[in-house]
Structure formats: structure tokens, C-alpha cells
Design a protein around this motif. Structure first.
Motif, PDB file in Angstrom:
ATOM      1  N   GLU A   1       0.834  -1.204   0.000  1.00  0.00           N
ATOM      2  CA  GLU A   1       0.000   0.000   0.000  1.00  0.00           C
ATOM      3  C   GLU A   1       0.866   1.250   0.000  1.00  0.00           C
ATOM      4  OE1 GLU A   1      -2.587  -0.337   3.349  1.00  0.00           O
ATOM      5  OE2 GLU A   1      -3.774  -1.933   2.439  1.00  0.00           O
ATOM      6  N   LEU A   2       1.925   1.250   0.800  1.00  0.00           N
ATOM      7  CA  LEU A   2       2.833   2.403   0.826  1.00  0.00           C
ATOM      8  C   LEU A   2       3.525   2.589  -0.518  1.00  0.00           C
ATOM      9  CD1 LEU A   2       4.422   2.118   4.365  1.00  0.00           C
ATOM     10  CD2 LEU A   2       2.900   3.908   3.524  1.00  0.00           C
ATOM     11  N   ARG A   3       3.936   1.484  -1.139  1.00  0.00           N
ATOM     12  CA  ARG A   3       4.579   1.597  -2.459  1.00  0.00           C
ATOM     13  C   ARG A   3       3.616   2.176  -3.483  1.00  0.00           C
ATOM     14  NH1 ARG A   3       6.988  -3.878  -1.630  1.00  0.00           N
ATOM     15  NH2 ARG A   3       9.056  -3.446  -0.833  1.00  0.00           N
ATOM     16  N   SER A   4       2.361   1.747  -3.422  1.00  0.00           N
ATOM     17  CA  SER A   4       1.396   2.251  -4.404  1.00  0.00           C
ATOM     18  C   SER A   4       1.110   3.729  -4.185  1.00  0.00           C
ATOM     19  CB  SER A   4       0.097   1.448  -4.339  1.00  0.00           C
ATOM     20  OG  SER A   4      -0.587   1.707  -3.133  1.00  0.00           O
ATOM     21  N   ILE A   5       1.196   4.198  -2.943  1.00  0.00           N
ATOM     22  CA  ILE A   5       0.963   5.607  -2.659  1.00  0.00           C
ATOM     23  C   ILE A   5       2.175   6.446  -3.053  1.00  0.00           C
ATOM     24  CG2 ILE A   5       0.694   7.288  -0.780  1.00  0.00           C
ATOM     25  CD1 ILE A   5      -1.036   5.193   0.650  1.00  0.00           C
ATOM     26  N   LEU A   6       3.364   5.975  -2.723  1.00  0.00           N
ATOM     27  CA  LEU A   6       4.564   6.794  -2.904  1.00  0.00           C
ATOM     28  C   LEU A   6       5.198   6.679  -4.281  1.00  0.00           C
ATOM     29  CD1 LEU A   6       6.242   6.299   0.575  1.00  0.00           C
ATOM     30  CD2 LEU A   6       4.900   8.236  -0.227  1.00  0.00           C
TER      31      LEU A   6
ATOM     32  N   LYS B   1       6.687   8.559 -16.409  1.00  0.00           N
ATOM     33  CA  LYS B   1       8.110   8.302 -16.632  1.00  0.00           C
ATOM     34  C   LYS B   1       8.842   9.515 -17.191  1.00  0.00           C
ATOM     35  CE  LYS B   1       7.943   3.906 -15.616  1.00  0.00           C
ATOM     36  NZ  LYS B   1       8.345   3.447 -14.342  1.00  0.00           N
ATOM     37  N   GLY B   2       8.178  10.380 -17.924  1.00  0.00           N
ATOM     38  CA  GLY B   2       8.831  11.522 -18.557  1.00  0.00           C
ATOM     39  C   GLY B   2       9.273  12.585 -17.585  1.00  0.00           C
ATOM     40  N   ARG B   3       8.758  12.531 -16.355  1.00  0.00           N
ATOM     41  CA  ARG B   3       9.121  13.567 -15.395  1.00  0.00           C
ATOM     42  C   ARG B   3      10.453  13.270 -14.729  1.00  0.00           C
ATOM     43  NH1 ARG B   3       3.709  15.725 -12.708  1.00  0.00           N
ATOM     44  NH2 ARG B   3       5.157  17.275 -11.930  1.00  0.00           N
ATOM     45  N   GLY B   4      10.968  12.053 -14.927  1.00  0.00           N
ATOM     46  CA  GLY B   4      12.328  11.724 -14.563  1.00  0.00           C
ATOM     47  C   GLY B   4      12.573  11.594 -13.078  1.00  0.00           C
ATOM     48  N   GLY B   5      13.573  10.760 -12.746  1.00  0.00           N
ATOM     49  CA  GLY B   5      13.959  10.606 -11.363  1.00  0.00           C
ATOM     50  C   GLY B   5      15.121  11.512 -10.999  1.00  0.00           C
ATOM     51  N   MET B   6      15.873  11.949 -11.999  1.00  0.00           N
ATOM     52  CA  MET B   6      17.012  12.817 -11.732  1.00  0.00           C
ATOM     53  C   MET B   6      16.584  14.263 -11.918  1.00  0.00           C
ATOM     54  SD  MET B   6      19.360  10.710 -10.972  1.00  0.00           S
ATOM     55  CE  MET B   6      20.842  11.670 -11.019  1.00  0.00           C
ATOM     56  N   PRO B   7      17.194  15.198 -11.147  1.00  0.00           N
ATOM     57  CA  PRO B   7      16.786  16.593 -11.249  1.00  0.00           C
ATOM     58  C   PRO B   7      16.952  17.201 -12.627  1.00  0.00           C
ATOM     59  CG  PRO B   7      18.139  16.230  -9.303  1.00  0.00           C
ATOM     60  CD  PRO B   7      18.134  14.960 -10.082  1.00  0.00           C
TER      61      PRO B   7
ATOM     62  N   ILE C   1       9.545  13.244  -4.336  1.00  0.00           N
ATOM     63  CA  ILE C   1       8.986  13.402  -2.995  1.00  0.00           C
ATOM     64  C   ILE C   1       8.091  14.629  -2.937  1.00  0.00           C
ATOM     65  CG2 ILE C   1       9.567  13.882  -0.587  1.00  0.00           C
ATOM     66  CD1 ILE C   1      12.074  12.178  -1.023  1.00  0.00           C
ATOM     67  N   MET C   2       8.539  15.749  -3.488  1.00  0.00           N
ATOM     68  CA  MET C   2       7.727  16.970  -3.459  1.00  0.00           C
ATOM     69  C   MET C   2       6.473  16.805  -4.316  1.00  0.00           C
ATOM     70  SD  MET C   2       8.777  19.154  -1.376  1.00  0.00           S
ATOM     71  CE  MET C   2       7.848  20.559  -1.876  1.00  0.00           C
ATOM     72  N   ARG C   3       6.583  16.126  -5.468  1.00  0.00           N
ATOM     73  CA  ARG C   3       5.390  15.886  -6.288  1.00  0.00           C
ATOM     74  C   ARG C   3       4.384  15.049  -5.518  1.00  0.00           C
ATOM     75  NH1 ARG C   3       8.993  14.694 -10.939  1.00  0.00           N
ATOM     76  NH2 ARG C   3       8.640  12.540 -10.363  1.00  0.00           N
ATOM     77  N   THR C   4       4.870  14.053  -4.789  1.00  0.00           N
ATOM     78  CA  THR C   4       3.989  13.208  -4.000  1.00  0.00           C
ATOM     79  C   THR C   4       3.336  13.992  -2.881  1.00  0.00           C
ATOM     80  OG1 THR C   4       5.364  11.280  -4.477  1.00  0.00           O
ATOM     81  CG2 THR C   4       3.877  11.114  -2.603  1.00  0.00           C
ATOM     82  N   LEU C   5       4.118  14.823  -2.197  1.00  0.00           N
ATOM     83  CA  LEU C   5       3.576  15.589  -1.081  1.00  0.00           C
ATOM     84  C   LEU C   5       2.566  16.628  -1.532  1.00  0.00           C
ATOM     85  CD1 LEU C   5       6.711  16.111   1.174  1.00  0.00           C
ATOM     86  CD2 LEU C   5       4.801  14.557   1.534  1.00  0.00           C
ATOM     87  N   LEU C   6       2.734  17.173  -2.739  1.00  0.00           N
ATOM     88  CA  LEU C   6       1.816  18.190  -3.217  1.00  0.00           C
ATOM     89  C   LEU C   6       0.603  17.606  -3.935  1.00  0.00           C
ATOM     90  CD1 LEU C   6       4.295  20.934  -4.424  1.00  0.00           C
ATOM     91  CD2 LEU C   6       2.901  20.901  -2.361  1.00  0.00           C
ATOM     92  N   SER C   7       0.575  16.289  -4.110  1.00  0.00           N
ATOM     93  CA  SER C   7      -0.602  15.675  -4.717  1.00  0.00           C
ATOM     94  C   SER C   7      -1.722  15.599  -3.685  1.00  0.00           C
ATOM     95  CB  SER C   7      -0.254  14.276  -5.225  1.00  0.00           C
ATOM     96  OG  SER C   7      -0.052  13.406  -4.129  1.00  0.00           O
ATOM     97  N   GLY C   8      -2.891  15.183  -4.112  1.00  0.00           N
ATOM     98  CA  GLY C   8      -4.034  15.089  -3.200  1.00  0.00           C
ATOM     99  C   GLY C   8      -3.799  14.100  -2.071  1.00  0.00           C
ATOM    100  N   ARG C   9      -3.247  12.945  -2.407  1.00  0.00           N
ATOM    101  CA  ARG C   9      -2.954  11.951  -1.381  1.00  0.00           C
ATOM    102  C   ARG C   9      -1.873  12.434  -0.435  1.00  0.00           C
ATOM    103  NH1 ARG C   9      -2.354   6.335  -4.627  1.00  0.00           N
ATOM    104  NH2 ARG C   9      -4.436   5.525  -4.195  1.00  0.00           N
TER     105      ARG C   9
END
Length: 111
Positions: free
Chosen positions: A22-27, A34-40, A52-60
């Protein structure tokens, strides 16, 4: 007794595995993200770039942050108020206003 301990232990392990999923599916980002990339340096370069910031600013993420803040307020009110003083109120107000305006625009567009 060993048989009951083993069955209780396997039940606990199954619950832990379920909560991890459940945590993996949320985070984890959605599969089409994929186009938003993992690297800055990758992706469109828009704000926020980090996952992390995209996740925190989402609704969930906002719901999770609210739950964490309310839990901290209930458990350690003095610490919560001290941390609240460190948060820039104007930045938070801007974010909340932007979210409210976006919700109003999407609601009026749907009607």
C-alpha cells in the motif's frame, strides 16, 4: 504453542507485506509519469522536480501530511506549535489559494 506462534507470526508478516505494498502504491509515481524523470536534470524542469515533493503536493500527499500534522499536534502539542512557527505563512497561503482557485476552475469547467 509453537504452532500458534508460527501462525501468528505468518499472519503478522502477511499484514506487513500488505502495508508495504500500500505504501509503495501511494509513494511510487504512476506508470505514465516516466517523462518527469527521477534525476533533477531530467523531465520538463517544472516545479516540483523531485518525486517526494510531487507526492507531497498531490491530493494523497496533502492528506498524508494533514494526518501527520494532526497526529503530531495530538501527541506533542508543544513541538507541533514550535515547528508551526518555522513554516512561512505567506508561502503556505499562496499554495492554498492556488489549490482553491484550481479547484474552482475545474469545478466551473465541469459544469
Amino acid at each position: 504453542m509453537d504452532d500458534r506462534d508460527a501462525s501468528a507470526r505468518s499472519l503478522i508478516h502477511a499484514r506487513l507485506a500488505q502495508s508495504r505494498e500500500e505504501l509503495r502504491s501511494i509513494l511510487d509515481p504512476p506508470p505514465g509519469d516516466k517523462g518527469r524523470g527521477g534525476m533533477p536534470g531530467e523531465g520538463t524542469g517544472g516545479f516540483p522536480r523531485s518525486r517526494i515533493m510531487r507526492t507531497l503536493l498531490s491530493g494523497r500527499g496533502l492528506g498524508t501530511l494533514g494526518a501527520l500534522a494532526s497526529g503530531l499536534l495530538l501527541a506533542r502539542p508543544a513541538l507541533a506549535l514550535r515547528l508551526l512557527k518555522l513554516v512561512p505563512a505567506s508561502a503556505v497561503a499562496k499554495i492554498l489559494m492556488a489549490k482553491a482557485m484550481g479547484a474552482l476552475k475545474s469545478k466551473s469547467a465541469a459544469e
